[in-house]
Design an enzyme around this catalytic site. Structure first.
Site, PDB file in Angstrom:
ATOM      1  N   LEU A  40      -8.784  14.049 -12.871  1.00 13.49           N
ATOM      2  CA  LEU A  40      -8.759  13.088 -11.752  1.00 13.49           C
ATOM      3  C   LEU A  40      -7.489  12.251 -11.745  1.00 13.49           C
ATOM      4  O   LEU A  40      -7.094  11.707 -12.770  1.00 13.49           O
ATOM      5  CB  LEU A  40      -9.979  12.171 -11.848  1.00 13.49           C
ATOM      6  CG  LEU A  40     -10.106  11.057 -10.798  1.00 13.49           C
ATOM      7  CD1 LEU A  40     -11.579  10.816 -10.433  1.00 13.49           C
ATOM      8  CD2 LEU A  40      -9.467   9.741 -11.257  1.00 13.49           C
ATOM      9  N   ASN A  42      -5.664   8.898  -9.820  1.00 16.42           N
ATOM     10  CA  ASN A  42      -5.806   7.837  -8.810  1.00 16.42           C
ATOM     11  C   ASN A  42      -4.485   7.121  -8.579  1.00 16.42           C
ATOM     12  O   ASN A  42      -3.557   7.765  -8.072  1.00 16.42           O
ATOM     13  CB  ASN A  42      -7.037   6.938  -9.030  1.00 16.42           C
ATOM     14  CG  ASN A  42      -7.185   6.278 -10.366  1.00 16.42           C
ATOM     15  OD1 ASN A  42      -7.182   6.934 -11.394  1.00 16.42           O
ATOM     16  ND2 ASN A  42      -7.333   4.980 -10.375  1.00 16.42           N
ATOM     17  N   ASP A  43      -4.342   5.865  -8.890  1.00 16.36           N
ATOM     18  CA  ASP A  43      -3.189   5.087  -8.391  1.00 16.36           C
ATOM     19  C   ASP A  43      -1.818   5.634  -8.808  1.00 16.36           C
ATOM     20  O   ASP A  43      -1.648   6.057  -9.950  1.00 16.36           O
ATOM     21  CB  ASP A  43      -3.229   3.652  -8.939  1.00 16.36           C
ATOM     22  CG  ASP A  43      -4.571   2.998  -8.817  1.00 16.36           C
ATOM     23  OD1 ASP A  43      -5.469   3.581  -8.206  1.00 16.36           O
ATOM     24  OD2 ASP A  43      -4.718   1.895  -9.357  1.00 16.36           O
ATOM     25  N   GLN A  59      -2.199   7.245 -12.500  1.00 14.54           N
ATOM     26  CA  GLN A  59      -3.441   7.125 -13.260  1.00 14.54           C
ATOM     27  C   GLN A  59      -4.073   8.504 -13.372  1.00 14.54           C
ATOM     28  O   GLN A  59      -4.256   9.190 -12.355  1.00 14.54           O
ATOM     29  CB  GLN A  59      -4.406   6.181 -12.524  1.00 14.54           C
ATOM     30  CG  GLN A  59      -4.033   4.730 -12.611  1.00 14.54           C
ATOM     31  CD  GLN A  59      -4.308   4.159 -13.984  1.00 14.54           C
ATOM     32  OE1 GLN A  59      -5.441   3.863 -14.322  1.00 14.54           O
ATOM     33  NE2 GLN A  59      -3.270   4.010 -14.796  1.00 14.54           N
ATOM     34  N   SER A 103      -3.498   0.615 -14.369  1.00 17.31           N
ATOM     35  CA  SER A 103      -2.301   0.613 -13.507  1.00 17.31           C
ATOM     36  C   SER A 103      -1.269  -0.437 -13.873  1.00 17.31           C
ATOM     37  O   SER A 103      -1.581  -1.474 -14.451  1.00 17.31           O
ATOM     38  CB  SER A 103      -2.729   0.405 -12.057  1.00 17.31           C
ATOM     39  OG  SER A 103      -3.274   1.601 -11.585  1.00 17.31           O
ATOM     40  N   ARG A 161      -5.767  -7.402 -13.781  1.00 15.58           N
ATOM     41  CA  ARG A 161      -5.039  -6.165 -14.103  1.00 15.58           C
ATOM     42  C   ARG A 161      -3.943  -5.831 -13.095  1.00 15.58           C
ATOM     43  O   ARG A 161      -3.792  -6.480 -12.077  1.00 15.58           O
ATOM     44  CB  ARG A 161      -6.017  -4.985 -14.192  1.00 15.58           C
ATOM     45  CG  ARG A 161      -6.877  -4.781 -12.962  1.00 15.58           C
ATOM     46  CD  ARG A 161      -7.794  -3.562 -13.139  1.00 15.58           C
ATOM     47  NE  ARG A 161      -8.777  -3.499 -12.072  1.00 15.58           N
ATOM     48  CZ  ARG A 161     -10.013  -3.961 -12.157  1.00 15.58           C
ATOM     49  NH1 ARG A 161     -10.448  -4.517 -13.272  1.00 15.58           N
ATOM     50  NH2 ARG A 161     -10.839  -3.868 -11.128  1.00 15.58           N
TER      51      ARG A 161
HETATM   52  C1  FRU Z   1      -7.325   0.804  -8.494  1.00 10.35           C
HETATM   53  C2  FRU Z   1      -7.752   0.590  -9.944  1.00 10.35           C
HETATM   54  C3  FRU Z   1      -6.869  -0.438 -10.628  1.00 10.35           C
HETATM   55  C4  FRU Z   1      -7.001  -0.047 -12.072  1.00 10.35           C
HETATM   56  C5  FRU Z   1      -7.038   1.463 -11.974  1.00 10.35           C
HETATM   57  C6  FRU Z   1      -7.858   2.144 -13.030  1.00 10.35           C
HETATM   58  O1  FRU Z   1      -7.751   2.040  -7.998  1.00 10.35           O
HETATM   59  O2  FRU Z   1      -9.109   0.217 -10.010  1.00 10.35           O
HETATM   60  O3  FRU Z   1      -7.239  -1.779 -10.399  1.00 10.35           O
HETATM   61  O4  FRU Z   1      -5.926  -0.488 -12.853  1.00 10.35           O
HETATM   62  O5  FRU Z   1      -7.558   1.758 -10.707  1.00 10.35           O
HETATM   63  O6  FRU Z   1      -7.694   3.526 -12.946  1.00 10.35           O
END
Ligand code: FRU
Length: 487
Positions: A40, A42-43, A59, A103, A161
């Site tokens: 997976l 993400n960011d 991420q 992130s 964060r």
């Molecule tokens: C945003 C988030 C961030 C965090 C990250 C964890 O999508 O929730 O706040 O750092 O993803 O993967």
């Protein structure tokens, strides 16, 4: 490398060996968007330009196709189109990040690349802990962890964060997304002279402040952009209720224009505007490159109730990043346009200088036969029409109401869902299609709709259906891949 890191990297390597072929066989795999090899994504994180290359980190949970202890994956490129998959940059191997290297951002100083990120910890009693951490690299590929540089200040929960660092004058500044003890989303500011020692300056903006009212329980992924016209704060707030056509997704991403006064620790600002009107856009991050361009990339996904239904999960991967977009601030509005380098991906071209269609006719746009396409439609004489894409997504322009709507089918129950925006007029639709994604730029970047969609893989039809007479010109290109998915 310590034992823990070795163990985690071996586990990742084994999983890649087992599942990479499967992921690559997925007909929904994208051709010119950055994706994870498996697992997976993400960011986007740490967007930067260092040693002649763009560096985009992301991420990544390579050990599952769900959210968990994130790693930082890493792509680099000289030109934002030909990407090299670099070795993993950060592994969640230390006590202060054991549940994820969350992130963060990157800056270049003294010929080194500095990564700032959040160490996410669930302690033995199941409580969350958060540490803002630093890792430094000489070559932009191998990073030495320096450990936590900021611990949680008073007044906040551990939802604290996503450090974003930039230089303003001679001083380093950092914004962090936060939740106050009262349960309000906020952004805090730190400053530093040396990137290692940071001074807390306070909350610069937040829910319940500056006329915002009830505006979410957590603000993630802040970014402060400086333009000549003023400052812009990007945030990804959580906990905002839908309002007419706005805030339709589970979480939002948007911006407020204003001005940051560091001495009083205040960002005075105007209203919040969403950055994207589509279904899949979250946690955007920006960077400034050597040419001074402000480039934005976002996660082309969302942690909503449809996430577990993505068909790519059967192929052991999920999610991707958006294409890079150049930002321009014009009359208080952030315009987003595909970066010009993407023109290098253009292969076969197809052009129609002007075409008139009468109400009720249809025009089958075929002859290119690929799912990766770029389409530029200029409206020469306006009328209402729809564009049906691969019988799965539809863009509808209602010329009388001045409204653009995007529909697709939900992944869980197959029902039609829509997102829309009111516009004074439409003179251009610029569409980037990949095997399972679409990004629609309206009126030269005034509005953007970003969405994943999963059509029948053998269907590459695009049909224009006028409801009224309409005249337009078309430019279309098939797009090639320059992704080197794993090295
Ligand atoms: C945003 C988030 C961030 C965090 C990250 C964890 O999508 O929730 O706040 O750092 O993803 O993967």
């Amino acid at each position: 490398m310590n034992e823990n890191e070795k163990r985690l990297l071996t586990a990742v390597e084994e999983r890649i060996q087992s599942f990479q072929q499967k992921a690559e066989a997925d007909p929904y795999r994208l051709t010119y968007h950055l994706m994870p090899t498996i697992g997976l994504l993400n960011d986007p994180n740490g967007l930067s330009f260092f040693n002649g290359r763009y560096h985009f980190f992301y991420q990544w949970n390579p050990l599952e196709e769900s959210h968990g202890a994130k790693f930082w994956g890493h792509y680099s490129s000289e030109d934002l189109t030909a990407w090299r998959h670099e070795p993993i940059a950060l592994v969640p191997s230390e006590w202060y990040e054991r549940n994820g290297c969350y992130s963060g951002s990157a800056v270049v100083s003294d010929d080194h690349l500095y990564l700032f990120y959040t160490g996410n910890v669930k302690n033995d009693s199941g409580e969350r802990e958060t540490y803002q951490c630093l890792a430094v690299s000489e070559d932009g590929v191998h990073f030495e962890k320096k450990g936590p540089i900021i611990t949680l200040p008073e007044g906040f929960t551990a939802h604290f964060r996503d450090p974003k660092v930039w230089k303003r004058g001679a001083t380093w500044h950092m914004v962090i997304g936060a939740q106050t003890l009262e349960g309000c989303g906020a952004v805090v500011l730190y400053t530093s002279d040396d990137l290692y020692h940071w001074t807390y300056r306070g909350i610069i903006a937040g829910a319940g402040r500056s006329g915002l009212g009830d505006f979410g329980y957590m603000w993630e992924c802040p970014d402060l952009l400086e333009f000549e016209e003023g400052d812009v704060l990007l945030i990804s707030p959580q906990g905002i209720e839908p309002e007419e056509d706005r805030y339709q997704n589970l979480f939002q991403s948007g911006y407020m224009m204003g001005s940051l006064d560091v001495d009083s620790s205040r960002f005075s600002h105007g209203d919040f505007s969403e950055l994207d009107k589509g279904f899949d856009f979250y946690a955007p991050q920006t960077m400034t490159d050597e040419a001074g361009r402000r480039i934005l990339v976002a996660w082309m996904g969302m942690t909503d109730s449809q996430e577990p239904y993505h068909p790519t999960l059967d192929y052991r991967w999920i999610h991707a990043l958006t294409i890079p977009r150049e930002l321009e601030l014009k009359d208080g509005v952030l315009l987003q346009r595909p970066v010009k380098e993407l023109k290098k991906l253009r292969a076969g071209a197809f052009k129609v200088r002007s075409k008139k269609l009468l109400a009720g006719e249809r025009w089958d746009f075929d002859g290119m036969g690929v799912e990766s396409k770029e389409l530029i439609l200029n409206i020469l004489e306006a009328g209402s029409f729809s564009i049906r894409i691969r019988n799965e997504a539809e863009i509808h322009y209602d010329c009388q109401k001045g409204r653009v709507t995007l529909t697709r089918h939900r992944l869980d129950d197959g029902s039609v869902e829509r997102r829309r925006v009111d516009v004074s007029h439409v003179h251009q639709l610029h569409l980037f299609l990949d095997h399972s994604s679409l990004e629609l730029f309206l009126n030269d970047g005034e509005h953007v709709f970003t969405a994943r969609y999963f059509p029948d893989v053998s269907d590459d039809s695009i049909v224009l259906l006028p409801k009224q007479n309409v005249m337009f010109s078309v430019e279309a290109y098939s797009l090639t891949s320059t992704l080197n998915v794993h090295s």
